[in-house]
Design an enzyme around this catalytic site. Structure first.
Site, PDB file in Angstrom:
ATOM      1  N   HIS A   3      -5.780   2.663   1.085  1.00  0.00           N
ATOM      2  CA  HIS A   3      -5.024   3.814   1.588  1.00  0.00           C
ATOM      3  C   HIS A   3      -5.704   4.509   2.770  1.00  0.00           C
ATOM      4  O   HIS A   3      -5.079   4.791   3.787  1.00  0.00           O
ATOM      5  CB  HIS A   3      -4.829   4.862   0.487  1.00  0.00           C
ATOM      6  CG  HIS A   3      -4.237   4.324  -0.775  1.00  0.00           C
ATOM      7  ND1 HIS A   3      -3.257   3.363  -0.789  1.00  0.00           N
ATOM      8  CD2 HIS A   3      -4.478   4.616  -2.083  1.00  0.00           C
ATOM      9  CE1 HIS A   3      -2.925   3.101  -2.056  1.00  0.00           C
ATOM     10  NE2 HIS A   3      -3.654   3.840  -2.845  1.00  0.00           N
ATOM     11  N   ASP A  21       0.903  -1.142   0.000  1.00  0.00           N
ATOM     12  CA  ASP A  21       0.000   0.000   0.000  1.00  0.00           C
ATOM     13  C   ASP A  21       0.937   1.186   0.000  1.00  0.00           C
ATOM     14  O   ASP A  21       1.551   1.499   1.026  1.00  0.00           O
ATOM     15  CB  ASP A  21      -0.884   0.021   1.254  1.00  0.00           C
ATOM     16  CG  ASP A  21      -1.879   1.159   1.181  1.00  0.00           C
ATOM     17  OD1 ASP A  21      -1.460   2.283   0.846  1.00  0.00           O
ATOM     18  OD2 ASP A  21      -3.079   0.935   1.436  1.00  0.00           O
ATOM     19  N   HIS A  22       1.103   1.816  -1.151  1.00  0.00           N
ATOM     20  CA  HIS A  22       2.206   2.781  -1.252  1.00  0.00           C
ATOM     21  C   HIS A  22       2.036   3.965  -0.299  1.00  0.00           C
ATOM     22  O   HIS A  22       2.987   4.656   0.006  1.00  0.00           O
ATOM     23  CB  HIS A  22       2.447   3.210  -2.706  1.00  0.00           C
ATOM     24  CG  HIS A  22       1.467   4.217  -3.230  1.00  0.00           C
ATOM     25  ND1 HIS A  22       0.232   3.891  -3.675  1.00  0.00           N
ATOM     26  CD2 HIS A  22       1.563   5.560  -3.367  1.00  0.00           C
ATOM     27  CE1 HIS A  22      -0.400   4.984  -4.075  1.00  0.00           C
ATOM     28  NE2 HIS A  22       0.388   6.013  -3.900  1.00  0.00           N
TER      29      HIS A  22
HETATM   30  C1  BG6 Z   1      -3.629   4.567  -6.365  1.00  0.00           C
HETATM   31  C2  BG6 Z   1      -4.999   4.665  -6.948  1.00  0.00           C
HETATM   32  O1  BG6 Z   1      -3.547   3.498  -5.479  1.00  0.00           O
HETATM   33  O2  BG6 Z   1      -3.319   5.768  -5.683  1.00  0.00           O
HETATM   34  C3  BG6 Z   1      -5.113   5.863  -7.870  1.00  0.00           C
HETATM   35  O3  BG6 Z   1      -5.295   3.476  -7.662  1.00  0.00           O
HETATM   36  C4  BG6 Z   1      -4.667   7.120  -7.177  1.00  0.00           C
HETATM   37  O4  BG6 Z   1      -6.422   6.009  -8.366  1.00  0.00           O
HETATM   38  C5  BG6 Z   1      -3.315   6.923  -6.490  1.00  0.00           C
HETATM   39  O5  BG6 Z   1      -4.578   8.156  -8.130  1.00  0.00           O
HETATM   40  C6  BG6 Z   1      -2.962   8.111  -5.629  1.00  0.00           C
HETATM   41  O6  BG6 Z   1      -1.653   7.995  -5.183  1.00  0.00           O
HETATM   42  P1  BG6 Z   1      -0.778   9.274  -4.846  1.00  0.00           P
HETATM   43  O7  BG6 Z   1       0.490   8.723  -4.313  1.00  0.00           O
HETATM   44  O8  BG6 Z   1      -0.638  10.050  -6.103  1.00  0.00           O
HETATM   45  O9  BG6 Z   1      -1.570  10.049  -3.824  1.00  0.00           O
END
Ligand code: BG6
Length: 490
Positions: free
Chosen positions: A241, A178-179
């Site tokens: 997230h 989960d980045h």
């Molecule tokens: C991803 C989603 O996990 O996270 C995307 O699938 C979203 O829809 C993205 O745009 C958002 O990540 P960040 O790091 O740009 O906030």
């Protein structure tokens, strides 16, 4: 942000979906930065694989372009890039038929290095890839598998995917990304809570009025038409997230930063979430879908026009009120909202404390606003603690709210690393603290499923909102019904 860099053991990093978007935008640039910061030990290799028939040289060229486009100019050094691409090779393979897996095995050879199989591919292929790796005896005790979301589209499909991977790899070898957990400020939330004595005594329903978590994006569909239209904002952002952020705010102090100690505490939060049943869903949740409007200074299409379909009911916005049934949080709502094509790009967590019990200053001093702690995840990472102060000068006591402002860019030198840099190195180190355990993913679906079902049964509409605004007015009503307002991000 500078810190002491400890090199990791040599590793072979095998990217399934090596020529895809994630590899180009995130993985290759992240690995390049880690090499540039001297974190690799030799021999470290990166092997790309996908169905496309590329040569080593073509994959290396793909990586050069990825770095050129996705690494800031000041960090691009020709010699460093060439050293990086010299680690790269490529093997075409197809997991559905098994073709190419012998060649892949040969390319890895008898290397004793740590093996990381990174699945930057559709989840439909997770099971096939895991099975082929097993069949071709490519899994060593030191191997890990990394999977990206979406892990399922409901509890049943998540369990099936977890079974497919779990049938081949042990849980200690599975890294579910989960980045958001790799973002600097998300980790800072743990530092803030557990490395400071100040907040813990106040971190409960006696002192906190409510919590807001906002993840607002200005982007629209971004070429992800097929996936996004079958997912929607609840599955795409909330199930993973946003619930992870909620867990980090709400969890009890873990006994250590050990992976299971942290994940046990997050799991307890997920299991304490009050179910939103069919009757409550229309009041506790809002679905929205953007219509044509303006974003980042230009006119943009509505969701349906972008999609090229006249009739999708997929939500691109969701706002909801979550409640946690435990001693610490009973009676403290957590308001969550996320959406595409909103007014601005901002992710932040707002902790609003209870108001002072009595205003001794009288009306002429102005309002005594409750203290707020605002943790800004992006952009402009930092923490602001809003407090009341006296307006300077004579003329009586006038009060004003001001932030104690800690901007990370101003407080720390250097570059703030991308989430993937931290996470890929954690994979090699074998540190699962910032990755989701199977039971967490399934507990999150257990909470999300009834909301999805309630929406489907009641046909709860996705209300239109103009692109470039803060979503449907019902989202404002959701929080204002409780006498509260969304924090205005600027
Ligand atoms: C991803 C989603 O996990 O996270 C995307 O699938 C979203 O829809 C993205 O745009 C958002 O990540 P960040 O790091 O740009 O906030």
């Amino acid at each position: 942000m500078t810190s002491q860099i400890i090199p990791v053991d040599p590793f072979d990093f095998i990217i399934f979906g090596g020529t895809g978007d994630l590899s180009e935008r995130k993985l290759l640039p992240a690995l390049y930065h880690r090499q540039r910061d001297h974190q690799f030990s030799e021999p470290t290799r990166i092997i790309g694989t996908s169905r496309s028939k590329l040569s080593d040289e073509e994959f290396q060229e793909f990586a050069r372009k990825a770095i050129k486009e996705h690494v800031q100019k000041e960090y691009i050094d020709k010699a460093e890039v060439e050293k990086f691409v010299s680690r790269l090779s490529y093997v075409p393979a197809d997991a559905t038929t098994g073709s190419g897996f012998d060649a892949l095995k040969k390319a890895i050879g008898n290397s004793k290095s740590i093996r990381a199989f990174y699945l930057a591919v559709t989840p439909a292929l997770f099971g096939d890839i895991a099975a082929q790796l097993k069949k071709h005896e490519m899994i060593t005790p030191d191997s890990r598998i990394v999977v990206e979301k979406p892990i399922g589209r409901d509890l049943t499909s998540a369990k099936a995917l977890n079974d497919q991977i779990g049938g081949v790899f042990g849980e200690h070898q599975i890294f579910r990304i989960d980045h958001y957990l790799g973002k600097e400020t998300v980790q800072n939330l743990m530092a803030l809570r557990f490395a400071n004595a100040l907040y813990e005594p106040l971190w409960n329903s006696a002192h906190i009025d409510h919590v807001q978590i906002t993840v607002a994006e200005t982007v629209g569909l971004e070429d992800r038409v097929t996936y996004y239209d079958t997912a929607g904002a609840l599955r795409d952002m909330v199930q993973n997230h946003m619930l992870q952020l909620l867990c980090l705010v709400a969890m009890e102090p873990p006994s250590s930063m050990d992976a299971n100690a942290v994940r046990d505490e997050k799991l307890k939060v997920l299991r304490s979430l009050k179910r939103v049943n069919g009757q409550e869903a229309p009041k506790a949740t809002v679905r929205g879908q953007y219509r044509a409007g303006a974003s980042s200074g230009g006119a943009v299409k509505g969701y349906l026009e972008e999609l090229g379909k006249p009739d999708s009911t997929t939500e691109t916005f969701v706002a909801l009120k979550a409640e946690i049934n435990n001693w610490r949080w009973a009676g403290v709502p957590f308001y969550l909202r996320t959406g595409k094509r909103l007014a601005t790009r901002v992710s932040e967590i707002v902790i609003e404390f209870k108001p002072v019990p009595y205003n001794i200053f009288g009306e002429s001093a102005g309002n005594v606003s409750p203290n707020q702690l605002v943790i800004r995840l992006q952009p402009d990472e930092g923490v602001k603690q809003y407090i009341m102060v006296k307006d300077p000068g004579p003329g009586g006591m006038r009060l004003r709210q001001l932030p104690l402002d800690m901007s990370f860019a101003q407080s720390f030198d250097g570059r703030s690393p991308d989430a993937y840099e931290r996470l890929v190195m954690d994979v090699i180190r074998g540190n699962q603290t910032l990755f989701m355990r199977r039971d967490e993913v399934e507990a999150a679906w257990t909470w999300v499923d009834p909301i999805l079902n309630a929406w489907a049964e009641s046909r709860q509409e996705a209300q239109g909102y103009t692109a470039g605004t803060w979503g449907p007015s019902a989202s404002i009503a959701l929080i204002e019904r409780d006498g509260r307002t969304w924090h205005e991000s600027n």
